[in-house]
Motif scaffolding. Structure first.
Motif, PDB file in Angstrom:
ATOM      1  N   ARG A  10       0.898  -0.698   0.042  1.00  0.00           N
ATOM      2  CA  ARG A  10       0.140  -0.164   0.125  1.00  0.00           C
ATOM      3  C   ARG A  10       1.006   1.044   0.519  1.00  0.00           C
ATOM      4  O   ARG A  10       1.093   1.745   1.296  1.00  0.00           O
ATOM      5  N   MET A  11       1.624   1.834  -1.363  1.00  0.00           N
ATOM      6  CA  MET A  11       2.168   2.915  -0.777  1.00  0.00           C
ATOM      7  C   MET A  11       1.799   3.788  -1.108  1.00  0.00           C
ATOM      8  O   MET A  11       2.343   4.881  -0.651  1.00  0.00           O
ATOM      9  N   GLU A  12      -0.105   4.380  -0.748  1.00  0.00           N
ATOM     10  CA  GLU A  12       0.316   5.327   0.063  1.00  0.00           C
ATOM     11  C   GLU A  12       0.356   5.587   1.896  1.00  0.00           C
ATOM     12  O   GLU A  12       0.889   6.477   1.635  1.00  0.00           O
ATOM     13  N   THR A  13       0.493   4.415   2.441  1.00  0.00           N
ATOM     14  CA  THR A  13       0.941   4.479   3.934  1.00  0.00           C
ATOM     15  C   THR A  13       2.165   4.407   3.632  1.00  0.00           C
ATOM     16  O   THR A  13       2.829   5.404   4.484  1.00  0.00           O
ATOM     17  N   VAL A  14       3.216   3.772   3.020  1.00  0.00           N
ATOM     18  CA  VAL A  14       4.390   4.719   2.192  1.00  0.00           C
ATOM     19  C   VAL A  14       4.546   5.535   2.014  1.00  0.00           C
ATOM     20  O   VAL A  14       5.588   6.579   3.074  1.00  0.00           O
ATOM     21  N   TYR A  15       4.226   6.440   0.898  1.00  0.00           N
ATOM     22  CA  TYR A  15       4.494   8.157   1.472  1.00  0.00           C
ATOM     23  C   TYR A  15       3.987   8.721   2.186  1.00  0.00           C
ATOM     24  O   TYR A  15       4.440   9.730   2.094  1.00  0.00           O
ATOM     25  N   ARG A  16       2.630   8.219   3.042  1.00  0.00           N
ATOM     26  CA  ARG A  16       2.811   9.133   3.925  1.00  0.00           C
ATOM     27  C   ARG A  16       3.634   9.216   4.448  1.00  0.00           C
ATOM     28  O   ARG A  16       3.949   9.900   5.421  1.00  0.00           O
ATOM     29  N   ARG A  17       4.564   8.049   4.848  1.00  0.00           N
ATOM     30  CA  ARG A  17       5.871   7.734   6.226  1.00  0.00           C
ATOM     31  C   ARG A  17       6.359   8.748   5.919  1.00  0.00           C
ATOM     32  O   ARG A  17       7.637   9.883   6.330  1.00  0.00           O
ATOM     33  N   LEU A  18       6.793   8.169   4.541  1.00  0.00           N
ATOM     34  CA  LEU A  18       7.796   9.585   3.601  1.00  0.00           C
ATOM     35  C   LEU A  18       7.515  10.922   4.100  1.00  0.00           C
ATOM     36  O   LEU A  18       8.484  11.821   4.849  1.00  0.00           O
ATOM     37  N   VAL A  19       6.737  11.941   4.327  1.00  0.00           N
ATOM     38  CA  VAL A  19       6.208  12.555   3.652  1.00  0.00           C
ATOM     39  C   VAL A  19       6.348  13.366   5.479  1.00  0.00           C
ATOM     40  O   VAL A  19       7.401  14.476   5.769  1.00  0.00           O
ATOM     41  N   GLU A  20       5.650  12.295   6.626  1.00  0.00           N
ATOM     42  CA  GLU A  20       5.690  12.983   8.152  1.00  0.00           C
ATOM     43  C   GLU A  20       7.742  12.675   8.463  1.00  0.00           C
ATOM     44  O   GLU A  20       7.348  13.279   9.095  1.00  0.00           O
ATOM     45  N   HIS A  21       8.160  11.561   7.463  1.00  0.00           N
ATOM     46  CA  HIS A  21      10.055  11.640   8.139  1.00  0.00           C
ATOM     47  C   HIS A  21      10.541  12.895   7.835  1.00  0.00           C
ATOM     48  O   HIS A  21      12.240  12.167   7.467  1.00  0.00           O
ATOM     49  N   LEU A  22      10.324  14.085   6.140  1.00  0.00           N
ATOM     50  CA  LEU A  22      11.260  14.280   5.274  1.00  0.00           C
ATOM     51  C   LEU A  22      11.656  15.406   6.286  1.00  0.00           C
ATOM     52  O   LEU A  22      11.227  15.931   6.932  1.00  0.00           O
ATOM     53  N   ASN A  23      13.161  14.790   5.804  1.00  0.00           N
ATOM     54  CA  ASN A  23      14.275  16.408   6.810  1.00  0.00           C
ATOM     55  C   ASN A  23      14.938  16.254   5.644  1.00  0.00           C
ATOM     56  O   ASN A  23      15.366  16.193   4.616  1.00  0.00           O
TER      57      ASN A  23
END
Length: 434
Positions: free
Chosen positions: A98-111
């Motif tokens: 479910r790439m939408e969850t991966v993308y969501r976490r990516l955005v949350e942890h983007l630094n």
């Protein structure tokens, strides 16, 4: 080394080790045995910065330093102008299929080098600022003509979003809405659209209507949003994005149908990267040898196994750092002593330097390793934790405290990770005089 690291960063490193966690910065100072990878990885980052895309798989046993390696790489990437994100794969919260969850976490942890997680909104604001700077640089409008500047920025925005609009119209529409909301001070709408762009669920309908978007992201839309994010990063001055997918080996323990979907999603992602459909992206996954070689992991899907196949010989020194799969060397007792030596220098205490010599560092390394069943690869975290919190701190504070006479190594089950507990000779506390 202390001259190269600020006092504040030294304190942060020591405090993290005292708590038994990987420091958030300054990892170059602790990177023992990773020099052999630097040239090849820097070449990969150069390729990504030039508009290419790269996939790497990092293999190592539990305790081999996979998390340290990826965070060390992320730190190097950020110093070169990259953004980075580390996503923990899990069956319930972040399933790989479910790439939408991966993308969501990516955005949350983007630094980035300048901003800690989540740097998503600063990146968007930087993108808008870059548009305004580019519009002014054209010399067509004056800085004090707000209305003309707004029109010029809007025109430039449409040109920049042309490629995104064709593949991801929702992403482009939300960016337009976000810029309009920030320009008019509509913080409610701006917040909602940032949340929607980050794949957050349950975004208010009013904010979505204002941005001209609807619905939530699915697996395929998330891949398109990732392309949009890469475009925004590039246009806002970043060299690219390093995405780390950690704990991928947990796929071996999920239901067979979910595992098969996840492995196929990984195969599709690798194919997309190799086809250069994600310019400016480097993806790194981590896993144990069992995940890459065992029947419940990569080998379960033949096409994926073919893409990750790497021939490892008996001698690690001949491993190819340019290969798709990298094998971490793991720790030896000598490497532990070198690591302790580096931490002693970072600690920067005259008392510690004078009273904790290399011989004691080796004695403690052997004691910790012995308490963990001789598995030196599992020892680094607890070794550094004991060294800083129970030896260096006491030597630094008490002038008459001698670690050889006053310290007994004790490993309690509560302070060990599951892997460390399994490696220990007993589940009970182990007391070893050293």
């Amino acid at each position: 080394m202390t001259a190269e690291i600020s006092a504040r960063r030294r304190r942060d490193i020591v405090d993290a080790l005292r708590r038994g966690v990987v420091p958030s910065s300054g990892l170059d100072a602790l990177a023992v045995g990773l020099d052999r990878f630097t040239a090849a990885l820097d070449d990969d980052l150069d390729r990504v910065a030039g508009g290419g895309s790269v996939f790497k798989a990092v293999r190592g046993e539990y305790g081999a330093g996979k998390t340290f390696f990826t965070r060390w790489l992320a730190e190097r990437a950020k110093r070169r102008g990259f953004a980075a994100a580390e996503v923990q794969i899990s069956e319930l919260e972040t399933p790989l299929h479910r790439m939408e969850t991966v993308y969501r976490r990516l955005v949350e942890h983007l630094n980035t080098e300048q901003f800690s997680p989540s740097a998503f909104r600063p990146v968007l604001d930087g993108w808008i600022f870059a548009l305004e700077e580019d519009a002014l640089a054209d010399g067509v409008v004056a800085e004090d003509d707000a209305e003309a500047l707004d029109r010029a920025v809007s025109d430039l925005l449409e040109r920049r979003l042309g490629e995104i609009s064709r593949s991801t119209p929702g992403f482009a529409a939300a960016l337009r809405g976000y810029r309009a909301a920030t320009a008019t001070g509509d913080h409610y709408t701006a917040d909602g659209l940032v949340a929607w762009l980050g794949a957050q669920p349950h975004v208010a309908a009013a904010a979505r209507r204002a941005g001209g978007v609807k619905g939530d992201l699915d697996h395929y839309a998330a891949l398109s949003f990732l392309r949009g994010l890469l475009t925004v990063l590039r246009d806002s001055g970043h060299q690219g994005l390093l995405l780390v997918l950690d704990e991928v080996e947990t796929l071996q323990r999920v239901r067979s149908d979910a595992r098969d979907k996840a492995l196929n999603s990984l195969r599709q992602l690798i194919d997309e990267i190799h086809a250069e459909r994600f310019p400016g992206l480097m993806v790194v996954i981590t896993g144990t040898p069992a995940f890459f070689d065992g029947p419940q992991g990569v080998q379960r899907l033949a096409p994926l196994a073919q893409r990750l196949a790497t021939d490892f010989g008996p001698e690690r020194r001949w491993d190819n750092p340019r290969a798709t799969q990298l094998r971490l060397p793991g720790f030896t007792t000598g490497a532990l002593v070198e690591l302790g030596n580096r931490v002693r220098t970072i600690y920067a205490s005259p008392a510690v330097a004078a009273r904790v010599d290399d011989d004691y560092l080796a004695t403690l390394a052997r004691a910790v390793t012995g308490a963990l069943g001789g598995r030196v690869g599992v020892a680094p975290r607890i070794y550094l934790k004991k060294l800083v919190a129970e030896v260096f701190d006491r030597v630094d504070q008490f002038s008459d405290w001698d670690p050889r006479r006053h310290y007994e190594l004790t490993l309690g089950a509560a302070e060990l990770t599951e892997v460390e507990r399994n490696a220990a000779a007993s589940a009970d506390d182990i007391e070893l005089p050293i």
